[in-house]
Scaffold this motif. Structure first.
Motif, PDB file in Angstrom:
ATOM      1  N   ILE A 103     -12.083  -3.353   0.269  1.00 40.54           N
ATOM      2  CA  ILE A 103     -10.799  -3.581   1.041  1.00 40.54           C
ATOM      3  C   ILE A 103     -10.705  -3.928   2.543  1.00 40.54           C
ATOM      4  CG2 ILE A 103      -9.016  -1.704   2.119  1.00 40.54           C
ATOM      5  CD1 ILE A 103      -8.547  -2.554  -1.160  1.00 40.54           C
ATOM      6  N   ALA A 129      -9.114   0.743  -3.806  1.00 39.47           N
ATOM      7  CA  ALA A 129      -8.602  -0.318  -4.237  1.00 39.47           C
ATOM      8  C   ALA A 129      -7.253   0.043  -5.323  1.00 39.47           C
ATOM      9  CB  ALA A 129      -9.667  -0.415  -5.203  1.00 39.47           C
ATOM     10  N   CYS A 161      -6.201   1.110   8.737  1.00 41.04           N
ATOM     11  CA  CYS A 161      -7.442   1.529   8.113  1.00 41.04           C
ATOM     12  C   CYS A 161      -7.623   2.761   8.102  1.00 41.04           C
ATOM     13  CB  CYS A 161      -8.617   0.483   7.297  1.00 41.04           C
ATOM     14  SG  CYS A 161      -8.799  -0.677   6.023  1.00 41.04           S
ATOM     15  N   SER A 181       0.844  -1.294   0.447  1.00 41.99           N
ATOM     16  CA  SER A 181      -0.049   0.665   0.177  1.00 41.99           C
ATOM     17  C   SER A 181       0.564   1.503  -0.298  1.00 41.99           C
ATOM     18  CB  SER A 181      -0.620  -0.059   1.546  1.00 41.99           C
ATOM     19  OG  SER A 181      -1.487   1.393   1.742  1.00 41.99           O
TER      20      SER A 181
END
Length: 313
Positions: free
Chosen positions: A188, A161, A149, A115
């Motif tokens: 996600i 995404a 998150c 990420s």
């Protein structure tokens, strides 16, 4: 066989599309394919795609009747043959070293997800992220990515995404919810709940283009509120009973409800009545599931939720 499949859903983004594709085809890493899924575009997007496919055999085109972003991504996933998958929205672009950096880290650590961060731009593609070539890119490795998150601070993973390199084996059988807006966050959240080995980069490798006609920038409607509700119910059904569910109730649900609450507050006065009714129906359903709690919510907003629930017919 390519190492990376880049999936680009396309719908009437002719103004941005060439910049998006140029940023992909100009990567320092060459082992990739670009799967462009034309979701029934009515502007010049199809012609632009045809030109790129003719000039570069890495560009593949899938044409579908207009079915939305979820179905475009799902069809792209079915066609993907790479070891890894990267989603790029067709009005955005990526840094020239995005694939090089993320692929190297994924291989080094056998990571399932890499990420990375983004820059918001209000103009066409410009390689504005500065990366220091003299040292390794700083990163964090975790097998509990859900807890990062939308987290504030140094290390954070967005609900989107895009901005992530995925190992194909963990997402090929996971589909985006078809036919809804805001399909990213349930996808996600449920993916990260499965504890994939994840690398978090602070480095800004994605250029997010502010597009006033995009889904996230246009006015809220009852349909959009209903779609938020579908996403939260999807998370509830996938995650209820898991050890991560308490975190989801404290952090994810309040965040998504706050987004809707603020959108309604900023909406036109003439639209608010029907929007509050749609939101009220969502709150009643979530309260029935014991998903509306004070913890994670601002007190003032929580009191408003409780009033809406109490006044429901």
């Amino acid at each position: 066989m390519p190492e990376i499949s880049i999936i680009v859903p396309v719908f009437n983004t002719g103004k941005y599309l060439s910049n998006c594709l140029d940023s992909i085809l100009g990567q320092t890493f060459s082992g990739f394919e670009v799967i462009c899924v034309d979701d029934g575009s009515t502007d010049e997007s199809a012609d632009i795609l045809a030109k790129y496919a003719k000039n570069d055999n890495r560009v593949k085109i899938i044409a579908q009747n207009n079915a939305g972003l979820s179905e475009a991504r799902n069809n792209g996933l079915e066609a993907a043959s790479g070891k890894y998958v990267l989603f790029v929205d067709s009005d955005d672009s990526i840094h020239t070293r995005t694939l090089e950096i993320t692929h190297a880290l994924a291989e080094r650590h056998t990571a399932d997800v890499v990420s990375f961060s983004y820059v918001r731009i209000d103009h066409l593609y410009k390689d504005i992220s500065q990366i220091d070539n003299s040292k390794d890119t700083p990163y964090k490795l975790t097998n509990k990515p859900l807890f990062f998150c939308n987290k504030k601070g140094k290390w954070s993973i967005s609900f989107t995404a895009w901005g992530k390199l995925f190992r194909s084996s963990i997402i090929k059988n996971r589909k985006f919810i078809p036919g809804i807006y805001f399909e990213d966050y349930p996808y996600i959240v449920c993916l990260l709940k499965s504890q994939p080995t994840t690398i978090i980069l602070q480095t800004k490798l994605y250029n997010y283009t502010y597009n006033p006609s995009s889904i996230t920038q246009t006015n809220v409607t009852p349909r959009k509120i209903q779609d938020y509700h579908i996403g939260l119910n999807y998370i509830y059904n996938e995650c209820f009973g898991s050890k991560e569910f308490k975190f989801i109730l404290r952090n994810i649900f309040p965040n998504i409800l706050k987004q809707q609450f603020n959108l309604i507050l900023r909406s036109e006065e003439r639209d608010k009545k029907v929007l509050w009714e749609s939101f009220q129906n969502e709150l009643v359903d979530l309260n029935r599931k014991k998903c509306i709690r004070l913890i994670g919510n601002k007190l003032r907003r929580y009191i408003m939720y409780r009033k809406l629930i109490k006044n429901a017919k």
